[in-house]
Design a protein around this motif. Structure first.
Motif, PDB file in Angstrom:
ATOM      1  N   ASP A 146       0.828  -1.213   0.000  1.00 12.22           N
ATOM      2  CA  ASP A 146       0.000   0.000   0.000  1.00 12.22           C
ATOM      3  C   ASP A 146       0.854   1.252   0.000  1.00 12.22           C
ATOM      4  OD1 ASP A 146      -2.639  -1.413   2.104  1.00 12.22           O
ATOM      5  OD2 ASP A 146      -2.291  -1.446  -0.076  1.00 12.22           O
ATOM      6  N   VAL A 147       1.927   1.199   0.752  1.00  8.85           N
ATOM      7  CA  VAL A 147       2.838   2.355   0.803  1.00  8.85           C
ATOM      8  C   VAL A 147       3.441   2.605  -0.567  1.00  8.85           C
ATOM      9  CG1 VAL A 147       5.048   3.161   1.731  1.00  8.85           C
ATOM     10  CG2 VAL A 147       3.353   2.120   3.252  1.00  8.85           C
ATOM     11  N   LEU A 148       3.841   1.533  -1.221  1.00  7.06           N
ATOM     12  CA  LEU A 148       4.472   1.683  -2.541  1.00  7.06           C
ATOM     13  C   LEU A 148       3.477   2.215  -3.570  1.00  7.06           C
ATOM     14  CD1 LEU A 148       6.564  -1.630  -2.750  1.00  7.06           C
ATOM     15  CD2 LEU A 148       7.434   0.661  -2.336  1.00  7.06           C
ATOM     16  N   VAL A 149       2.237   1.765  -3.469  1.00  5.92           N
ATOM     17  CA  VAL A 149       1.236   2.214  -4.438  1.00  5.92           C
ATOM     18  C   VAL A 149       0.841   3.661  -4.190  1.00  5.92           C
ATOM     19  CG1 VAL A 149      -1.127   1.859  -5.246  1.00  5.92           C
ATOM     20  CG2 VAL A 149       0.365  -0.109  -4.904  1.00  5.92           C
ATOM     21  N   ASP A 150       0.695   4.027  -2.921  1.00  7.64           N
ATOM     22  CA  ASP A 150       0.184   5.357  -2.598  1.00  7.64           C
ATOM     23  C   ASP A 150       1.221   6.458  -2.733  1.00  7.64           C
ATOM     24  OD1 ASP A 150      -1.862   3.974   0.091  1.00  7.64           O
ATOM     25  OD2 ASP A 150      -2.255   4.230  -2.061  1.00  7.64           O
ATOM     26  N   GLN A 151       2.493   6.100  -2.652  1.00  6.38           N
ATOM     27  CA  GLN A 151       3.530   7.141  -2.731  1.00  6.38           C
ATOM     28  C   GLN A 151       3.509   7.756  -4.136  1.00  6.38           C
ATOM     29  OE1 GLN A 151       6.667   7.003  -4.538  1.00  6.38           O
ATOM     30  NE2 GLN A 151       6.028   5.122  -5.577  1.00  6.38           N
ATOM     31  N   LYS A 152       3.887   9.032  -4.185  1.00  5.85           N
ATOM     32  CA  LYS A 152       3.799   9.763  -5.450  1.00  5.85           C
ATOM     33  C   LYS A 152       5.153  10.261  -5.943  1.00  5.85           C
ATOM     34  CE  LYS A 152      -0.866  11.442  -4.607  1.00  5.85           C
ATOM     35  NZ  LYS A 152      -1.743  12.625  -4.422  1.00  5.85           N
ATOM     36  N   ASP A 153       6.175  10.028  -5.167  1.00  5.15           N
ATOM     37  CA  ASP A 153       7.482  10.595  -5.503  1.00  5.15           C
ATOM     38  C   ASP A 153       8.123   9.900  -6.706  1.00  5.15           C
ATOM     39  OD1 ASP A 153       8.144  10.916  -1.962  1.00  5.15           O
ATOM     40  OD2 ASP A 153       7.180  12.320  -3.366  1.00  5.15           O
ATOM     41  N   PHE A 154       8.019   8.596  -6.726  1.00  4.84           N
ATOM     42  CA  PHE A 154       8.698   7.816  -7.779  1.00  4.84           C
ATOM     43  C   PHE A 154       7.629   7.103  -8.604  1.00  4.84           C
ATOM     44  CE2 PHE A 154      12.669   8.688  -5.875  1.00  4.84           C
ATOM     45  CZ  PHE A 154      12.507   8.574  -4.525  1.00  4.84           C
ATOM     46  N   LYS A 155       7.454   7.620  -9.817  1.00  9.53           N
ATOM     47  CA  LYS A 155       6.339   7.105 -10.620  1.00  9.53           C
ATOM     48  C   LYS A 155       6.621   5.705 -11.154  1.00  9.53           C
ATOM     49  CE  LYS A 155       7.960   9.934 -14.467  1.00  9.53           C
ATOM     50  NZ  LYS A 155       7.619  11.019 -15.405  1.00  9.53           N
ATOM     51  N   TYR A 156       7.894   5.375 -11.437  1.00  7.22           N
ATOM     52  CA  TYR A 156       8.194   4.030 -11.950  1.00  7.22           C
ATOM     53  C   TYR A 156       8.063   2.980 -10.840  1.00  7.22           C
ATOM     54  CZ  TYR A 156       9.736   6.283 -16.220  1.00  7.22           C
ATOM     55  OH  TYR A 156       9.761   7.015 -17.379  1.00  7.22           O
ATOM     56  N   LEU A 157       8.409   3.397  -9.620  1.00  8.77           N
ATOM     57  CA  LEU A 157       8.211   2.498  -8.483  1.00  8.77           C
ATOM     58  C   LEU A 157       6.724   2.256  -8.269  1.00  8.77           C
ATOM     59  CD1 LEU A 157       9.344   0.951  -6.063  1.00  8.77           C
ATOM     60  CD2 LEU A 157       9.366   3.096  -4.790  1.00  8.77           C
ATOM     61  N   ARG A 158       5.960   3.304  -8.454  1.00 10.51           N
ATOM     62  CA  ARG A 158       4.511   3.181  -8.333  1.00 10.51           C
ATOM     63  C   ARG A 158       3.967   2.212  -9.393  1.00 10.51           C
ATOM     64  NH1 ARG A 158       0.212   8.283  -8.075  1.00 10.51           N
ATOM     65  NH2 ARG A 158      -0.749   7.552  -6.153  1.00 10.51           N
ATOM     66  N   ALA A 159       4.443   2.371 -10.622  1.00 11.95           N
ATOM     67  CA  ALA A 159       3.994   1.472 -11.693  1.00 11.95           C
ATOM     68  C   ALA A 159       4.347   0.028 -11.375  1.00 11.95           C
ATOM     69  CB  ALA A 159       4.629   1.904 -13.026  1.00 11.95           C
ATOM     70  N   LEU A 160       5.547  -0.171 -10.824  1.00 17.71           N
ATOM     71  CA  LEU A 160       5.974  -1.525 -10.446  1.00 17.71           C
ATOM     72  C   LEU A 160       5.038  -2.111  -9.396  1.00 17.71           C
ATOM     73  CD1 LEU A 160       8.313  -3.598 -10.828  1.00 17.71           C
ATOM     74  CD2 LEU A 160       9.429  -2.508  -8.899  1.00 17.71           C
ATOM     75  N   ALA A 161       4.719  -1.289  -8.394  1.00 21.98           N
ATOM     76  CA  ALA A 161       3.828  -1.748  -7.336  1.00 21.98           C
ATOM     77  C   ALA A 161       2.436  -2.032  -7.878  1.00 21.98           C
ATOM     78  CB  ALA A 161       3.774  -0.686  -6.225  1.00 21.98           C
ATOM     79  N   LEU A 162       1.989  -1.209  -8.845  1.00 23.47           N
ATOM     80  CA  LEU A 162       0.663  -1.435  -9.434  1.00 23.47           C
ATOM     81  C   LEU A 162       0.605  -2.784 -10.149  1.00 23.47           C
ATOM     82  CD1 LEU A 162      -0.140   2.098 -10.904  1.00 23.47           C
ATOM     83  CD2 LEU A 162      -1.329   0.971  -9.038  1.00 23.47           C
TER      84      LEU A 162
END
Lengths: 367, 148
Positions: B41-57
């Motif tokens: 949830d932390v990885l998905v909700d964070q907004k700083d690193f968009k590629y990390l977010r995509a990975l988590a998604l």
């Protein structure tokens, strides 16, 4: 003529019939000569025949390997030479006797089988002797003569090609495959195939092929011009460069998504409503609607089929006031065409496929 | 995690030899590590690193149930940031996060990975497990109307 004895075939000669055994020389008839010969002559003939028999027996019983020298055979030199000498002596004696007999008994035509055989053999020996003499005249052959008391001169030849063939075949000797010097009929591959099973050969071929493919692939990857890897920085993913444009683009995308979801929802609702309507109808109305729907489908398909086979018929004919009649004619023609059984068509068992009274046609070809 | 932060693109395999991208390799690594739900949830909700977010998604879509996927991913339709995507030929193209989310919810194959089956949203709505989706556009229009 002798009186025929019971159980015995009648013969004109006094010769006793003997059974023939292959490989065994028939025993000469002793004592059945014509009465015109004197006893002395008879005795001499007996002596000669006996000597001949001894010589022939010696020759026949001698192992054939002693007559033909092979490189692979290993024998002691002295034993083989003695055997050869004895053999030679016996043969020469036999020849001489045969020659004497031939000259003395040329006039008497005896019915004995042994005499005829001896004569033939003597003649063959003479021929072979002549050949040997001719060969001895050729250079490269060493001929040594030795004399012994009580025996005629002998001829010893060291020529390996000189064979004392009394119509004797060389006994085959087994030579192991590793020592053979002859080449295979189809070359070495046939010998190799014979040694290695087929599936093993195929396995090795597959392995070789896979190694070759891997090598070619590695070579290609090494040689391909490091496909100028596109610098990721050439594609800019920086955000908020033009916020308004980005927001507008996002709005468009979102709107498209919303419309798409709405259309899907409407399609589902429409289908559910149709299901509900059909379920709520009376059975008669439902059947009528189904028949009408099937008729429309069939007509549509027939129209397409007719358009395929008769494109002219598919065109709208303004002059024709009754298009249904034309369509019916087209359908009738097609039905007639279908009635013609195809050659060898075992499935055309009747006209049930042409029965159009049913809701749905039975045959798949119409449907 | 450091390598995930340093990601520069998303993608599956590229080139004639089907070479995997770093994004795909890190996805595999996440699947091996199996982070817990809170971390995810932390990885998905964070907004700083968009590629990390995509990975988590992507990891979320692969591992979580259908209801939670819709609940977690649909709010990200509002994220219009750009992502660099590497396609099969090795070239780069721009993809937005909302498009990436839409492909995760609707398509069968993303980034060279066949996604597990997901229940249709309408079926979940009919079952009462999900509320009808409210688009961010609707929110904006409502807020404009209330302001007016």
């Amino acid at each position: 003529m002798e009186k025929q004895q019971k159980g015995r075939p009648m013969t004109t000669s006094s010769t006793k019939l003997r059974r023939y055994f292959p490989g065994k020389a028939p025993a000469p008839e002793v004592g059945n000569f014509s009465s015109s010969e004197s006893e002395d002559d008879q005795k001499d003939a007996e002596v000669k025949l006996g000597a001949q028999q001894i010589a022939i027996a010696k020759v026949m019983t001698r192992p054939t390997t002693t007559t033909i020298t092979m490189e692979s055979q290993s024998r002691t030199g002295s034993e083989s030479e003695d055997d050869e000498r004895e053999l030679l002596r016996a043969r020469l004696r036999a020849r001489q006797l045969a020659a004497e007999e031939h000259s003395s008994n040329s006039s008497s035509d005896s019915d004995s089988n042994s005499n005829s055989v001896h004569r033939r053999r003597a003649a063959l020996r003479q021929i072979q002797q002549k050949k040997r003499e001719q060969q001895s005249e050729e250079p490269g052959t060493s001929v040594t003569c030795s004399s012994e008391p009580g025996s005629t001169s002998e001829l010893e030849t060291t020529d390996s090609d000189d064979g004392y063939g009394l119509e004797m075949m060389a006994k085959p000797i087994y030579v192991p495959k590793a020592q053979r010097k002859t080449v295979g009929l189809a070359g070495e591959t046939s010998a190799k195939e014979g040694l290695v099973p087929k599936h093993e050969m195929q396995k090795w071929d597959r392995q070789d092929a896979s190694v070759r493919i891997a090598a070619s692939e590695a070579r290609r990857m090494r040689e391909e011009p490091q496909a100028d890897p596109q610098d990721p920085m050439t594609v800019d993913d920086t955000d908020d460069v033009d916020v308004d444009a980005e927001i507008d683009a996002w709005r468009q995308r979102e709107t498209a998504r919303v419309e798409r979801d709405g259309k899907e929802k409407e399609a589902v609702e429409r289908e559910e409503a149709e299901h509900a309507r059909v379920r709520g109808m009376a059975e008669e109305d439902r059947d009528a609607e189904g028949i009408d729907r099937a008729r429309c489908q069939r007509e549509e398909k027939a129209r397409k089929r007719a358009a395929f086979y008769e494109p002219a018929a598919a065109q709208d004919d303004v002059a024709d006031p009754d298009p249904d009649a034309r369509l019916t004619q087209v359908m009738l023609d097609y039905a007639k065409q279908r009635l013609q059984p195809r050659k060898g068509n075992s499935k055309a068992r009747g006209l049930w496929a042409e029965d159009t009274s049913l809701h749905e046609p039975r045959s798949r070809r119409f449907g | 995690m450091d390598k995930a932060v340093d990601l520069t693109c998303i993608g599956g395999c590229f080139g004639p030899s089907r070479k995997p991208t770093e994004f795909l390799c890190l996805t595999l690594k996440l699947l091996q590590l199996q982070p817990d739900r809170q971390m995810l949830d932390v990885l998905v909700d964070q907004k700083d690193f968009k590629y990390l977010r995509a990975l988590a998604l992507l990891y979320f879509r692969l591992t979580q149930p259908s209801v939670e996927i819709y609940q977690k991913l649909e709010p990200l339709y509002a994220d219009y940031r750009k992502l660099r995507s590497k396609n099969m030929t090795g070239t780069y193209e721009i993809v937005h996060i909302d498009e990436f989310v839409d492909s995760l919810l609707r398509e069968n194959k993303v980034c060279f990975i066949t996604l597990p089956g997901i229940t249709k949203r309408m079926a979940l709505e009919d079952a009462g497990q999900l509320a009808p989706r409210i688009s961010p556009l609707d929110d904006e229009s409502e807020s404009d109307s209330t302001d007016n």
